[in-house]
Write an enzyme that holds these catalytic residues in place. Structure first.
Site, PDB file in Angstrom:
ATOM      1  N   THR A   1      -8.844  -1.141   2.453  1.00  0.00           N
ATOM      2  CA  THR A   1      -8.668  -1.715   1.128  1.00  0.00           C
ATOM      3  C   THR A   1      -9.221  -3.132   1.175  1.00  0.00           C
ATOM      4  O   THR A   1      -9.808  -3.565   2.169  1.00  0.00           O
ATOM      5  CB  THR A   1      -7.184  -1.660   0.696  1.00  0.00           C
ATOM      6  OG1 THR A   1      -7.079  -2.095  -0.663  1.00  0.00           O
ATOM      7  CG2 THR A   1      -6.302  -2.501   1.598  1.00  0.00           C
TER       8      THR A   1
ATOM      9  N   SER B   1       0.813  -1.219   0.000  1.00  0.00           N
ATOM     10  CA  SER B   1       0.000   0.000   0.000  1.00  0.00           C
ATOM     11  C   SER B   1       0.847   1.270   0.000  1.00  0.00           C
ATOM     12  O   SER B   1       1.801   1.406   0.768  1.00  0.00           O
ATOM     13  CB  SER B   1      -0.917   0.012   1.223  1.00  0.00           C
ATOM     14  OG  SER B   1      -1.642   1.224   1.289  1.00  0.00           O
TER      15      SER B   1
ATOM     16  N   GLY C   1     -14.006  -5.278 -17.115  1.00  0.00           N
ATOM     17  CA  GLY C   1     -14.046  -5.942 -15.826  1.00  0.00           C
ATOM     18  C   GLY C   1     -15.361  -5.715 -15.104  1.00  0.00           C
ATOM     19  O   GLY C   1     -16.187  -4.892 -15.517  1.00  0.00           O
ATOM     20  N   ALA C   2     -15.529  -6.459 -13.992  1.00  0.00           N
ATOM     21  CA  ALA C   2     -16.813  -6.404 -13.292  1.00  0.00           C
ATOM     22  C   ALA C   2     -16.670  -6.619 -11.790  1.00  0.00           C
ATOM     23  O   ALA C   2     -17.601  -7.076 -11.148  1.00  0.00           O
ATOM     24  CB  ALA C   2     -17.763  -7.450 -13.864  1.00  0.00           C
TER      25      ALA C   2
ATOM     26  N   TYR D   1      -1.532   0.958 -10.793  1.00  0.00           N
ATOM     27  CA  TYR D   1      -0.419   1.899 -10.658  1.00  0.00           C
ATOM     28  C   TYR D   1       0.929   1.207 -10.483  1.00  0.00           C
ATOM     29  O   TYR D   1       1.968   1.865 -10.547  1.00  0.00           O
ATOM     30  CB  TYR D   1      -0.653   2.880  -9.507  1.00  0.00           C
ATOM     31  CG  TYR D   1      -0.746   2.269  -8.132  1.00  0.00           C
ATOM     32  CD1 TYR D   1       0.403   1.992  -7.393  1.00  0.00           C
ATOM     33  CD2 TYR D   1      -1.976   1.988  -7.559  1.00  0.00           C
ATOM     34  CE1 TYR D   1       0.318   1.441  -6.126  1.00  0.00           C
ATOM     35  CE2 TYR D   1      -2.072   1.443  -6.289  1.00  0.00           C
ATOM     36  CZ  TYR D   1      -0.930   1.168  -5.575  1.00  0.00           C
ATOM     37  OH  TYR D   1      -1.013   0.613  -4.334  1.00  0.00           O
TER      38      TYR D   1
ATOM     39  N   ASP E   1     -13.343   6.728  -3.275  1.00  0.00           N
ATOM     40  CA  ASP E   1     -12.926   6.238  -4.588  1.00  0.00           C
ATOM     41  C   ASP E   1     -13.761   6.877  -5.696  1.00  0.00           C
ATOM     42  O   ASP E   1     -13.239   7.224  -6.763  1.00  0.00           O
ATOM     43  CB  ASP E   1     -13.078   4.713  -4.673  1.00  0.00           C
ATOM     44  CG  ASP E   1     -12.011   3.970  -3.889  1.00  0.00           C
ATOM     45  OD1 ASP E   1     -10.894   4.505  -3.746  1.00  0.00           O
ATOM     46  OD2 ASP E   1     -12.293   2.851  -3.419  1.00  0.00           O
TER      47      ASP E   1
ATOM     48  N   LYS F   1     -13.736  -3.541   2.464  1.00  0.00           N
ATOM     49  CA  LYS F   1     -14.600  -2.400   2.134  1.00  0.00           C
ATOM     50  C   LYS F   1     -16.077  -2.664   2.412  1.00  0.00           C
ATOM     51  O   LYS F   1     -16.833  -1.731   2.681  1.00  0.00           O
ATOM     52  CB  LYS F   1     -14.400  -1.986   0.677  1.00  0.00           C
ATOM     53  CG  LYS F   1     -13.012  -1.415   0.395  1.00  0.00           C
ATOM     54  CD  LYS F   1     -12.892  -0.924  -1.031  1.00  0.00           C
ATOM     55  CE  LYS F   1     -11.510  -0.335  -1.294  1.00  0.00           C
ATOM     56  NZ  LYS F   1     -11.396   0.210  -2.664  1.00  0.00           N
TER      57      LYS F   1
ATOM     58  N   SER G   1      -0.638   4.147   0.670  1.00  0.00           N
ATOM     59  CA  SER G   1      -1.368   5.100   1.500  1.00  0.00           C
ATOM     60  C   SER G   1      -0.508   5.757   2.574  1.00  0.00           C
ATOM     61  O   SER G   1      -0.607   6.974   2.779  1.00  0.00           O
ATOM     62  CB  SER G   1      -2.582   4.417   2.138  1.00  0.00           C
ATOM     63  OG  SER G   1      -3.547   4.103   1.160  1.00  0.00           O
TER      64      SER G   1
ATOM     65  N   GLY H   1      -3.717   4.782 -12.211  1.00  0.00           N
ATOM     66  CA  GLY H   1      -4.106   4.411 -10.863  1.00  0.00           C
ATOM     67  C   GLY H   1      -3.541   5.318  -9.797  1.00  0.00           C
ATOM     68  O   GLY H   1      -4.176   5.529  -8.756  1.00  0.00           O
TER      69      GLY H   1
END
Length: 275
Positions: free
Chosen positions: A64, A17, A128-129, A217, A105, A68, A19, A238
């Protein structure tokens, strides 16, 4: 200035991460001496125990995967934005003890696109899904005037995306992943798939490419993003998303109205270059 407080990102796996890099850069730029931001490896089974032990020094949490949705039952309140996709990535721990969840987000995606000059589109495509795709749909609900086509690998995923479309008020159409190259005729393409998934599509990028928003990213650029840039298309990455959503998190957790976007992005770029 606010008193020293704690914050952290939780998830599993979490070692990758960025963050902490972004939030610490913001604290340094804002002069928030004594504020700290860490990362903790926490899975769904350990989440309730971790949150239950937080004391009054804590200002907030970033969540993350896979937390979530798991965090929602542990909160006192969630925003309409978070409720719209049943996903919380930000928790603000208020002084009165209430835990309030939000999803940065979605506005982060919108802000990242706006920064690159994309404010409205007539149609869009999603590759994507998964969970990120539902957030992308929620963002597109605010900026896309027409249909969104989702390219997916199974009918179950297609049905899921159509369901999200109905819930979010988006005209979602679905198509098979084998036809994913057809997405590139859309003015905005949002790639939400794991690393390597879209590599085979790079050779299909047209000479008149619109805008690609690739949520990855690391590694960067992806093969698709590199091909897109080579053909003159606009690319949002990203890191753009990560920084913009982190800016909103910092503002909510600290109460400071304008987080330092440039300093946070520069710190993220340095960290990725060092990997």
């Amino acid at each position: 200035m606010a008193s020293p407080r704690r914050a952290a990102v939780l998830g599993s796996p979490i070692a990758h991460s960025l963050s902490p890099v972004l939030h610490r850069a913001a604290y340094a730029e804002l002069g928030l001496d004594g504020w700290s931001y860490d990362r903790f490896e926490v899975d769904e089974a350990g989440l309730a125990g971790f949150v239950g032990e937080l004391d009054g020094t804590w200002a907030g949490l970033s969540l993350t995967m896979p937390l979530k949705r798991a965090i929602i039952p542990l909160l006192d309140e969630i925003s309409e934005t978070a409720a719209s996709v049943e996903a919380v990535n930000t928790v603000v721990l208020r002084e009165d003890g209430r835990r309030v969840g939000d999803n940065t987000d979605i506005p982060g995606m919108i802000a990242a696109l706006r920064e690159r000059g994309v404010e409205k589109v007539d149609s869009a495509a999603i590759l994507g899904a998964g969970a990120t795709a539902s957030s992308a749909l929620a963002a597109l609900a605010r900026i896309c005037a027409g249909p969104v086509t989702a390219y997916v690998r199974s009918e179950a995923r297609a049905e899921e995306m159509r369901g999200w479309g109905e819930r979010l008020g988006v005209d979602v159409r679905t198509a098979a992943w084998d036809d994913a190259a057809e997405a590139f005729t859309a003015p905005l393409v949002v790639a939400t798939t794991p690393a390597g998934t879209t590599n085979a599509l790079a050779s299909a990028v047209p000479d008149t490419a619109g805008t690609l928003f690739d949520v990855l990213y690391d590694p960067w650029p992806t093969a698709l993003a590199a091909a897109w840039s080579e053909r003159g298309g606009k690319v949002v990455g990203g890191l753009d998303l990560l920084v913009h959503q982190a800016v909103l998190q910092v503002e909510q957790m600290t109460g400071v109205p304008r987080a330092p976007l440039a300093a946070m992005r520069a710190a993220g770029e340095r960290a990725l270059a060092a990997r």
